[in-house]
Write a protein that holds these residues in place. Structure first.
Motif, PDB file in Angstrom:
ATOM      1  N   UNK A   1       0.860  -1.205   0.000  1.00  0.00           N
ATOM      2  CA  UNK A   1       0.000   0.000   0.000  1.00  0.00           C
ATOM      3  C   UNK A   1       0.891   1.248   0.000  1.00  0.00           C
ATOM      4  N   UNK A   2       0.719   2.114  -1.016  1.00  0.00           N
ATOM      5  CA  UNK A   2       1.534   3.344  -1.042  1.00  0.00           C
ATOM      6  C   UNK A   2       0.686   4.554  -0.615  1.00  0.00           C
ATOM      7  N   UNK A   3       1.311   5.739  -0.637  1.00  0.00           N
ATOM      8  CA  UNK A   3       0.628   6.942  -0.148  1.00  0.00           C
ATOM      9  C   UNK A   3      -0.611   7.272  -0.990  1.00  0.00           C
ATOM     10  N   UNK A   4      -0.488   7.098  -2.332  1.00  0.00           N
ATOM     11  CA  UNK A   4      -1.615   7.395  -3.222  1.00  0.00           C
ATOM     12  C   UNK A   4      -2.815   6.541  -2.885  1.00  0.00           C
ATOM     13  N   UNK A   5      -2.568   5.232  -2.786  1.00  0.00           N
ATOM     14  CA  UNK A   5      -3.664   4.298  -2.502  1.00  0.00           C
ATOM     15  C   UNK A   5      -4.277   4.615  -1.136  1.00  0.00           C
ATOM     16  N   UNK A   6      -3.403   4.834  -0.155  1.00  0.00           N
ATOM     17  CA  UNK A   6      -3.908   5.126   1.198  1.00  0.00           C
ATOM     18  C   UNK A   6      -4.726   6.415   1.198  1.00  0.00           C
ATOM     19  N   UNK A   7      -4.205   7.442   0.460  1.00  0.00           N
ATOM     20  CA  UNK A   7      -4.884   8.738   0.413  1.00  0.00           C
ATOM     21  C   UNK A   7      -6.317   8.621  -0.077  1.00  0.00           C
ATOM     22  N   UNK A   8      -6.524   7.773  -1.122  1.00  0.00           N
ATOM     23  CA  UNK A   8      -7.882   7.658  -1.668  1.00  0.00           C
ATOM     24  C   UNK A   8      -8.778   6.805  -0.778  1.00  0.00           C
ATOM     25  N   UNK A   9      -8.168   5.971   0.089  1.00  0.00           N
ATOM     26  CA  UNK A   9      -8.995   5.040   0.871  1.00  0.00           C
ATOM     27  C   UNK A   9      -9.180   5.454   2.334  1.00  0.00           C
TER      28      UNK A   9
ATOM     29  N   UNK B   1       3.760   3.658   9.637  1.00  0.00           N
ATOM     30  CA  UNK B   1       5.118   4.075   9.257  1.00  0.00           C
ATOM     31  C   UNK B   1       5.122   5.323   8.374  1.00  0.00           C
ATOM     32  N   UNK B   2       3.937   5.906   8.064  1.00  0.00           N
ATOM     33  CA  UNK B   2       3.927   7.104   7.210  1.00  0.00           C
ATOM     34  C   UNK B   2       3.227   8.247   7.955  1.00  0.00           C
ATOM     35  N   UNK B   3       4.013   9.247   8.331  1.00  0.00           N
ATOM     36  CA  UNK B   3       3.471  10.346   9.139  1.00  0.00           C
ATOM     37  C   UNK B   3       2.451  11.159   8.339  1.00  0.00           C
ATOM     38  N   UNK B   4       2.695  11.349   7.026  1.00  0.00           N
ATOM     39  CA  UNK B   4       1.798  12.180   6.203  1.00  0.00           C
ATOM     40  C   UNK B   4       0.396  11.560   6.158  1.00  0.00           C
ATOM     41  N   UNK B   5       0.342  10.254   5.881  1.00  0.00           N
ATOM     42  CA  UNK B   5      -0.968   9.594   5.784  1.00  0.00           C
ATOM     43  C   UNK B   5      -1.615   9.482   7.172  1.00  0.00           C
ATOM     44  N   UNK B   6      -0.793   9.258   8.201  1.00  0.00           N
ATOM     45  CA  UNK B   6      -1.341   9.206   9.560  1.00  0.00           C
ATOM     46  C   UNK B   6      -1.990  10.554   9.896  1.00  0.00           C
ATOM     47  N   UNK B   7      -1.370  11.652   9.419  1.00  0.00           N
ATOM     48  CA  UNK B   7      -1.919  12.996   9.632  1.00  0.00           C
ATOM     49  C   UNK B   7      -3.282  13.135   8.972  1.00  0.00           C
TER      50      UNK B   7
END
Ligand SMILES: [Zn+2]
Length: 257
Positions: free
Chosen positions: A1-9, A32-38
């Motif tokens: 799962x990358x940032x793009x996929x996580x962002x849309x979901x 492990x990803x601060x941006x998506x956790x935010x």
């Protein structure tokens, strides 16, 4: 799962609309990803904000029945058919976009409701203050038609100096002023007479969220204008168009001085 996929979901994940396998991948990524956790935290905070600020009304049984009937009809009209493989991808990405749109819509509605609530409260409070002053015969603390008497009296008791004008030549005679509390702030109230009506004008430093231009509360009109760095809120039983024009005139004249 990358940032793009996580962002849309992430919005659908927060709403528990993701299957457990995908959910675990997102969970791992969020750890492990601060941006998506935010982003995830933002969605949670938004949901809490909407939950606390948007009034909740249970649907009446009649509405429930109507929605159920509509859904039943929809299934009859468009029977579920197996989707071809290519269609399925389009459907999946469409679903993710619909999730984003729903979140955005919720945010827009939530923000509008919060602003509406604040405006509504100030208009209601202004009318209650006007009615209380009228009933208690406490409309005026400094009685004068002279702006050079009313203005210094108010300035000496506030941390700002409200512009004061007499518009007697237009039929709006200044009869004095008083101090009130509006929205937990001390404010200047200018009192005018128009024919047999009393008009209260609350003047305070301009706010970030301007109240709506015109409202009616318990039969009283509440008109709003901004000018000269001030927020002008007029309350009276005079007609809405007369009150609106008057408060706009006050704000405009103050701004031109
Ligand atoms: Zn990420």
């Amino acid at each position: 799962m990358n940032c793009n996929e996580t962002g849309t979901l992430v919005a659908r994940y927060t709403d528990g609309e993701i299957d457990s396998l995908q959910g675990r991948s997102i969970e791992q990524h969020l750890r492990c990803c601060a941006a998506c956790a935010g982003k995830h935290q933002d969605v949670l905070a938004l949901r809490a904000r909407i939950g606390s600020a948007v009034p909740y009304f249970p649907a009446p049984p009649a509405l429930r029945e109507r929605v159920r009937a509509l859904l039943a009809n929809a299934h009859e009209v468009a029977p579920v058919r197996p989707r071809p493989e290519r269609d399925r991808w389009r459907w999946l990405t469409g679903g993710a976009l619909a999730g984003c749109t729903a979140t955005l819509l919720a945010w827009v509605v939530g923000t509008a409701v919060i602003d509406w609530h604040a405006n509504e409260d100030v208009a209601v409070e202004a009318v209650a203050t006007h009615v209380r002053a009228t009933l208690n015969n406490h409309l005026i603390e400094v009685a004068s038609s002279d702006q050079h008497t009313v203005k210094p009296w108010l300035s000496a008791r506030l941390d700002y100096s409200p512009p004061v004008q007499d518009l007697a030549s237009e039929g709006f005679a200044l009869s004095g002023g008083r101090l009130d509390t509006l929205d937990k702030q001390r404010v200047a109230t200018l009192v005018y007479r128009y024919r047999l009506h009393t008009i209260d004008v609350f003047v305070r430093p301009e706010l970030a969220h301007a109240p709506s231009a015109l409202r009616t509360v318990r039969g009283f009109n509440v008109a709003h204008a901004t000018g000269a760095g001030m927020d002008w809120l007029a309350v009276s039983d005079v007609s809405a168009d007369v009150l609106t024009e008057f408060v706009q005139r006050l704000a405009r004249e103050a701004a031109s001085q």
